[in-house]
Scaffold this active site. Structure first.
Site, short mmCIF file in Angstrom:
data_model
loop_
_atom_site.label_atom_id
_atom_site.label_comp_id
_atom_site.label_asym_id
_atom_site.label_seq_id
_atom_site.Cartn_x
_atom_site.Cartn_y
_atom_site.Cartn_z
N SER A 159 0.83 -1.21 0.00
CA SER A 159 0.00 0.00 0.00
C SER A 159 0.86 1.26 0.00
O SER A 159 2.03 1.23 0.41
CB SER A 159 -0.89 -0.01 1.24
N VAL A 215 2.21 2.24 3.63
CA VAL A 215 3.40 1.51 4.08
C VAL A 215 4.59 1.84 3.17
O VAL A 215 5.73 1.92 3.64
CB VAL A 215 3.13 -0.02 4.15
N GLU A 260 6.12 -0.64 -5.59
CA GLU A 260 5.00 -1.08 -6.44
C GLU A 260 3.74 -0.91 -5.61
O GLU A 260 3.44 -1.74 -4.75
CB GLU A 260 5.19 -2.56 -6.84
N CYS A 314 -4.20 -5.18 -7.60
CA CYS A 314 -3.69 -3.80 -7.69
C CYS A 314 -4.05 -3.16 -9.02
O CYS A 314 -4.28 -1.95 -9.08
CB CYS A 314 -2.19 -3.79 -7.48
#
Ligand code: NAD
Length: 472
Positions: free
Chosen positions: A198, A201, A219, A253
């Site tokens: 995320s 983080v 990513e 994602c």
């Protein structure tokens, strides 16, 4: 900051790190063929253990075995095959021509391994998002510490078993654990950190890496839009959006986060979307669950807020809180101010918004942080160019969604809030390499020597003539 970890765990982590770091120095001068041997061993292990991996993914997420094979295993095998086939070419030093001002020199770019790398992965595609980057890191000649997600413990322990069965622990090691372990790992002076997860983080990881000036690849995710214009092939668009949104229960994602559809076709299009979703996901036994109660409750909250704000439920997915099942849900009439339209949904709720002309859709996209993917359904070249030139996203897929991830010759990654750095195939190899320029000067007279001090006026005149001749 006081660590919550036992001294024993901390000592173990530091020991693993030191051994990876020491070995990384040895790997610098190793033959490229040894890297290929490791990739072949990994491929063999995957074929031999595919059933156990499928069972683990089912235990963790109720992931249908076909979906696991088709998306996770196939993708990793494709990365391995490409790396083995192209590694000699990727790793070979690349000669670079000398510019006129450097005449007489010889140069090349050497691809050296970064060293000891940390790969941290999420739970949604728990095998491929850990092992895919591992393939690139090994192809580039690094040692690697893998930290899989704590939310998919069965896959995590399979990854640990894989590393102990096929790799020297000073080349590939796995540390399992939660946030406390992860926080300790990112504090270590790795040569590179490859993080998938995320944005929140991601920021923590980048801050910790900055302390050691460790390079990072992030990513991340974001709100990837799917734009459907009047010029779209509507049946195809509805089917492709439905599949890519709801596969893996929306926990993807690159899934389309929301749809922007032209007002004139909106009503019919929503009907098609609902029909395609009902057809593809009729069998609830083949639908994965939401990874944790926390994630499940967040989705229930988002849904509640939307309904209370007047959103219309076009497909009511229903939920089963005892097992965290949340079935496909489609909403219309969703205000942009809702949390549902402010944060990444990452679950099986699909808001469908409308626009009057394409520039309105482009404005909606540009008012959000830059997404990981942007999807446009249109047969018009003019519309495609308009959207490509006026939006920014990690990647674009036209007339489909999400499949750009599976193309190993395309760089994959986000931009700004959706990430930085690229992965997959050659881009993955470059991410885990230092592109080291090497310039060799000739002995004796060189063009640069003309400019050595003490400076003489006639040299300055010569320099002016040279600049006019070659740089005007
Ligand atoms: P997450 O950020 O919660 O966790 C990812 C990893 O970070 C896990 O290994 C976790 O243990 C670790 N971690 C958690 N807290 C940490 C901390 N304080 N310090 C250091 N490490 C920490 O992400 P997630 O919930 O597992 O995954 C979902 C997110 O990942 C979504 O935003 C999704 O879009 C994104 N994602 C991106 C890609 C991509 O390829 N771009 C792929 C899959 C998922």
């Amino acid at each position: 900051m006081v660590s919550t970890l036992e001294n024993q765990s901390l000592a173990m982590i530091r020991e693993v790190f030191s051994s990876l770091k020491a070995k990384s120095l040895e790997l610098r001068s190793e033959e490229v063929n040894r890297r290929k041997d490791r990739l072949r061993a990994l491929r063999r292990w995957i074929f031999q253990n595919a059933n156990q991996l499928q069972e683990a993914a089912y235990a963790d997420l109720a992931k249908p075995p076909i979906e696991f094979d088709a998306i996770e295993i196939l993708y990793v095998l494709s990365e391995i095959k490409t790396a083995i086939r192209k590694l000699d070419q990727w790793a070979r030093a690349r000669p670079v021509d000398a510019p006129i001002s450097m005449i007489g020199t010889r140069s090349f770019i050497q691809y050296e391994p970064r060293g000891a790398c940390l790969i941290m992965s999420p739970w949604n595609y728990p095998f491929s998002l850990c092992i895919g980057p591992l393939v690139s890191a090994l192809a580039a000649g690094n040692t690697v510490l893998l930290k899989p997600s704590e939310l998919t413990p069965r896959i995590s322990s399979e990854i640990k078993r894989m590393s102990t069965e096929i790799f020297d622990p000073s080349i590939v090691a796995v540390v399992e654990g939660g946030v406390d372990i992860a926080e300790e790992l990112v504090r270590l002076p790795f040569d590179h950190i490859f993080f998938t997860g995320s944005a929140g983080v991601g920021k923590i990881v980048m801050k910790a890496a900055a302390e050691n000036l460790t390079s990072v690849t992030l990513e991340l995710g974001g709100k990837s839009p799917a734009i459907v214009t009047k010029k779209a092939e509507q049946d195809d668009a509805a089917q492709r959006i439905a599949i890519s949104k709801f596969v893996n229960a929306g926990q993807t994602c690159v899934a389309p986060d929301y749809v922007l559809v032209d007002k004139e076709i909106a009503e019919k299009f929503v009907e098609k979307l609902v029909r395609s979703t009902q057809h593809a996901f009729a069998n609830k036994d083949q639908f994965p669950r939401i990874v944790s109660t926390r994630h499940f409750e967040r989705l229930v909250e988002l849904m509640g807020e939307a309904v209370n704000s007047g959103a219309r439920v076009e497909l009511n997915g229903t939920t089963d809180s005892t097992h965290n099942f949340f079935y496909p849900t489609i909403l219309t009439n969703v205000p942009l101010s809702l949390r549902l339209m402010q944060e990444e949904i990452f679950g099986p709720i699909l808001p469908v918004l409308t626009f009057s002309d394409l520039s309105e859709a482009i404005n909606i996209v540009n008012n959000q942080p830059k997404p990981l993917g942007l999807y446009l359904f249109s047969r018009s070249k003019r519309e495609r160019e308009l959207v490509l030139k006026n939006t920014s996203s990690g990647g674009v897929c036209i007339n489909d969604c999400a499949i750009q991830f599976l193309h190993h010759d395309l760089p994959f990654g986000g931009v700004n809030s959706s990430g930085m750095g690229k992965a997959h195939g050659h881009s993955g190899f470059l991410t885990f390499s230092n592109e080291k320029p090497v310039l060799r000067q000739r002995n004796g007279f060189t063009s640069v020597k003309i400019l050595y001090p003490p400076y003489r006026v006639n040299i300055q005149k010569l320099l002016r003539v040279f600049m006019k001749l070659f740089y005007r």
